[in-house]
Scaffold this motif. Sequence first.
Motif, mmCIF file in Angstrom:
data_model
loop_
_atom_site.group_PDB
_atom_site.id
_atom_site.type_symbol
_atom_site.label_atom_id
_atom_site.label_comp_id
_atom_site.label_asym_id
_atom_site.label_seq_id
_atom_site.Cartn_x
_atom_site.Cartn_y
_atom_site.Cartn_z
ATOM 1 N N UNK A 6 0.798 -1.222 0.000
ATOM 2 C CA UNK A 6 0.000 0.000 0.000
ATOM 3 C C UNK A 6 0.835 1.279 0.000
ATOM 4 N N UNK A 7 2.105 1.175 0.318
ATOM 5 C CA UNK A 7 2.962 2.365 0.430
ATOM 6 C C UNK A 7 3.080 3.076 -0.911
ATOM 7 N N UNK A 8 2.886 4.388 -0.858
ATOM 8 C CA UNK A 8 3.088 5.201 -2.061
ATOM 9 C C UNK A 8 4.573 5.426 -2.206
ATOM 10 N N UNK A 9 5.074 4.963 -3.331
ATOM 11 C CA UNK A 9 6.503 5.099 -3.542
ATOM 12 C C UNK A 9 6.773 5.645 -4.923
ATOM 13 N N UNK A 10 7.811 6.348 -5.166
ATOM 14 C CA UNK A 10 8.721 6.789 -4.113
ATOM 15 C C UNK A 10 8.081 7.901 -3.285
ATOM 16 N N UNK A 11 8.468 8.004 -2.034
ATOM 17 C CA UNK A 11 7.915 9.089 -1.220
ATOM 18 C C UNK A 11 8.466 10.431 -1.698
ATOM 19 N N UNK A 12 7.715 11.480 -1.467
ATOM 20 C CA UNK A 12 8.193 12.814 -1.820
ATOM 21 C C UNK A 12 9.093 13.282 -0.679
ATOM 22 N N UNK A 13 10.311 13.629 -1.034
ATOM 23 C CA UNK A 13 11.289 14.041 -0.041
ATOM 24 C C UNK A 13 11.767 15.464 -0.325
ATOM 25 N N UNK A 14 12.279 16.099 0.713
ATOM 26 C CA UNK A 14 12.955 17.387 0.584
ATOM 27 C C UNK A 14 14.243 17.305 1.385
ATOM 28 N N UNK A 15 15.219 18.050 0.946
ATOM 29 C CA UNK A 15 16.475 18.116 1.687
ATOM 30 C C UNK A 15 16.268 18.915 2.968
ATOM 31 N N UNK A 16 17.032 18.611 3.964
ATOM 32 C CA UNK A 16 16.901 19.269 5.269
ATOM 33 C C UNK A 16 17.129 20.780 5.200
ATOM 34 N N UNK A 17 17.802 21.262 4.157
ATOM 35 C CA UNK A 17 18.062 22.697 4.009
ATOM 36 C C UNK A 17 16.932 23.417 3.264
ATOM 37 N N UNK A 18 15.965 22.692 2.738
ATOM 38 C CA UNK A 18 14.851 23.295 2.014
ATOM 39 C C UNK A 18 14.076 24.228 2.944
ATOM 40 N N UNK A 19 13.700 25.407 2.436
ATOM 41 C CA UNK A 19 12.945 26.338 3.272
ATOM 42 C C UNK A 19 11.522 25.827 3.485
ATOM 43 N N UNK A 20 10.930 26.252 4.585
ATOM 44 C CA UNK A 20 9.542 25.877 4.866
ATOM 45 C C UNK A 20 8.607 26.376 3.764
ATOM 46 N N UNK A 21 8.918 27.525 3.196
ATOM 47 C CA UNK A 21 8.125 28.065 2.089
ATOM 48 C C UNK A 21 8.151 27.097 0.904
ATOM 49 N N UNK A 22 9.320 26.553 0.585
ATOM 50 C CA UNK A 22 9.429 25.603 -0.520
ATOM 51 C C UNK A 22 8.791 24.256 -0.167
ATOM 52 N N UNK A 23 8.831 23.883 1.103
ATOM 53 C CA UNK A 23 8.130 22.674 1.542
ATOM 54 C C UNK A 23 6.632 22.851 1.289
ATOM 55 N N UNK A 24 6.098 24.023 1.660
ATOM 56 C CA UNK A 24 4.672 24.300 1.441
ATOM 57 C C UNK A 24 4.335 24.235 -0.046
ATOM 58 N N UNK A 25 5.197 24.771 -0.889
ATOM 59 C CA UNK A 25 4.977 24.723 -2.342
ATOM 60 C C UNK A 25 4.946 23.277 -2.829
ATOM 61 N N UNK A 26 5.857 22.468 -2.324
ATOM 62 C CA UNK A 26 5.909 21.054 -2.720
ATOM 63 C C UNK A 26 4.629 20.338 -2.314
#
Length: 143
Positions: A6-26
């Motif tokens: 059931x796992x959706x793969x690949x999972x959507x990942x972000x690098x730890x340095x990604x801004x919260x604003x860009x996380x929200x966009x993703x």
Amino acid sequence: MNAETLARKPPITVDKATTLKDVAKTLAEKKIGIVVVVDKNAPDTPLGVISERDIVRFLATGVDLNSPAEKYMTSPVITVEASEPLWKVAEVMRSHNIRHVVVTKGGKLYGVISIRDLIGEESVLRGLMEYGEKIEERGPAAD
């Protein structure tokens, strides 16, 4: 049925340095409820997660959205192994009061299962109902 199916793969990942604003966009662009935070040098190791709810909370409390994901991610990550049965996934979600769980396979990032994934599959619901019936036969769990 197990988590791997059931796992959706690949999972959507972000690098730890990604801004919260860009996380929200993703989150908005991919129409998903959670991203897994990783280090670009170790993309198979989940460091944390950031959900839609987290972003709303950050907005409400005035967090600087130019901050890196690493600073505000939820960590440690709650995970299940790919071989775990789906009733166990549901139990983990319930016991931790979460709507997404990260799936690992052999300790490496494999996918993500959402509550929507669980309730969207008729066969999964049947299996969870059967598991619930077995629990009722044993009696309530002690908290």
